[in-house]
Design an enzyme around this catalytic site. Structure first.
Site, short mmCIF file in Angstrom:
data_model
loop_
_atom_site.label_atom_id
_atom_site.label_comp_id
_atom_site.label_asym_id
_atom_site.label_seq_id
_atom_site.Cartn_x
_atom_site.Cartn_y
_atom_site.Cartn_z
N LYS A 54 0.71 -1.22 0.06
CA LYS A 54 0.12 -0.04 0.17
C LYS A 54 0.96 1.07 -0.09
O LYS A 54 0.58 2.06 -0.82
CB LYS A 54 -0.80 0.65 1.20
CG LYS A 54 -2.23 -0.66 1.49
CD LYS A 54 -2.75 -1.17 2.50
CE LYS A 54 -3.98 -2.07 2.05
NZ LYS A 54 -4.30 -2.89 3.62
N GLN A 98 -4.86 -1.97 9.25
CA GLN A 98 -4.65 -2.70 9.10
C GLN A 98 -5.14 -3.80 10.08
O GLN A 98 -5.16 -3.74 10.83
CB GLN A 98 -3.06 -3.46 8.32
CG GLN A 98 -3.35 -4.68 8.06
CD GLN A 98 -3.74 -4.09 6.56
OE1 GLN A 98 -3.93 -3.42 5.66
NE2 GLN A 98 -4.43 -6.10 5.90
N ASP A 121 -10.48 3.22 4.05
CA ASP A 121 -11.51 2.05 3.70
C ASP A 121 -13.05 1.50 3.34
O ASP A 121 -13.50 0.90 2.80
CB ASP A 121 -10.64 1.21 5.05
CG ASP A 121 -10.23 0.00 5.03
OD1 ASP A 121 -9.58 -0.39 4.04
OD2 ASP A 121 -9.42 0.10 5.68
N1 GUN Z 1 -7.43 -6.66 5.97
C1 GUN Z 1 -7.70 -7.60 5.15
N2 GUN Z 1 -8.16 -6.92 4.20
C2 GUN Z 1 -8.46 -5.68 4.59
C3 GUN Z 1 -8.55 -4.61 3.57
O1 GUN Z 1 -8.85 -4.08 2.80
N3 GUN Z 1 -8.27 -2.87 4.86
C4 GUN Z 1 -8.49 -3.54 5.63
N4 GUN Z 1 -8.09 -1.94 6.94
N5 GUN Z 1 -7.64 -4.00 6.35
C5 GUN Z 1 -7.84 -5.28 5.82
#
Ligand code: GUN
Length: 301
Positions: A54, A98, A121
């Site tokens: 990311k 995350q 998100d």
């Molecule tokens: N963990 C797995 N997928 C995601 C996501 O799309 N966003 C976040 N913040 N954590 C995750």
């Protein structure tokens, strides 16, 4: 005849290129740079990989990346304190914590502490509620990516029937809501459903996010249907590690009209959509026009 392969890699590259281009143009015009803060608590190896990707892709798209790595025993007050500081930081336009968080932390409280305007998100209850009621809001990245790919194959969802398999807050529920907002007829199945094959046979669109390797079989699929596989499962095949989806790809591809592969389907779209959401959040926070180019961009090439 085999299904058309939905190439998420090239879609994602097109989205990232679009974001980078707009980000550069806005920077030239305003001197401002979009900023994405990613918070990782603990050292989950899969999360480490995602967080690194990311940050890297944000920088490649001309954004600032702020990575915050906290120890696994971080206390709620410290994490919430960091989120409040990021909420107040004008250089940060998007905040992502995350998931999963270590068990002693209340993920819901943490997510809802993020300013809804910076919740790239789309997990904050306010964004969830807005999407659920058909209002403009920040949409979770994976379902957003699925919708972009689906729109390439279906100009109009009215009159179509979709089955979403899996009802997680991250994928299944928002996916169903987005399809419903587009006037698709939507069924949602999950691990307690007893008639999934029967439901699938009625569906023009099947989106599966169940975390069960090879769950969706060729006999379930209506000929010509579009199949979107969100699953990413690490398995052993012929004694070697392999990455497979929730769809029995080799057989389903002979029945479906279009299908996403794993890897190279939905996966690459998730981070591309995160960048798109961050750019969008940046525009909103700075009173800049947010062109809805990304959902409507039909041609990835
Ligand atoms: N963990 C797995 N997928 C995601 C996501 O799309 N966003 C976040 N913040 N954590 C995750």
């Amino acid at each position: 005849m085999g299904a058309q392969l939905i190439d998420g890699k090239s879609y994602a590259a097109a989205v990232r290129a679009g974001v980078a281009q707009r980000s550069a143009a806005l920077h030239a015009r305003t001197g401002l740079t979009p900023g994405l803060a990613v918070v990782l608590v603990g050292q989950d190896p899969a999360s480490e990989v995602y967080v690194r990707a990311k940050g890297k892709q944000a920088v490649e798209a001309g954004m600032r990346s702020f990575e915050h790595r906290l120890p696994a025993d971080t206390q709620a007050d410290d994490l919430l304190g960091l989120i409040h500081r990021l909420n107040d930081d004008p250089q940060v336009h998007g905040i992502l914590v995350q998931l999963p968080l270590p068990a002693h932390l209340d993920a819901r409280a943490v997510i809802n502490a993020i300013s809804p305007a910076k919740d790239v998100d789309g997990f904050h209850i306010s964004n969830v509620g807005m999407v659920g009621t058909g209002q403009d809001a920040i949409v979770p990245c994976t379902p957003l990516g699925c919708m972009m790919m689906l729109r390439h194959h279906h100009a109009d969802f009215r009159g179509l029937t979709a089955l979403v398999i899996g009802h997680s807050n991250i994928v299944g529920k928002p996916m169903a809501r987005l399809l419903l907002n587009a006037d698709c007829t939507v069924m949602v199945a999950h691990k307690s459903s007893t008639n999934i094959p029967e439901l699938a046979r009625m569906a023009d669109i099947v989106v599966v996010a169940a975390g069960v390797p090879g769950l969706v079989r060729a006999e379930w699929i209506k000929p010509g249907a579009t199949v979107i596989d969100v699953g990413i499962n690490r398995i052993q095949r012929d004694g070697k590690p392999a990455l497979v989806g929730d769809v029995d790809f080799e057989n389903v591809r002979h029945v479906a009209g279009a299908i996403t592969p794993v890897p190279g389907g939905v996966g690459p779209m998730t981070i591309a959509c995160l960048l798109a959401n961050t750019l969008s959040a940046f525009c909103h926070q700075n009173g800049l026009e947010d062109q809805p180019l990304l959902l409507d961009e039909q041609d990835p090439t």
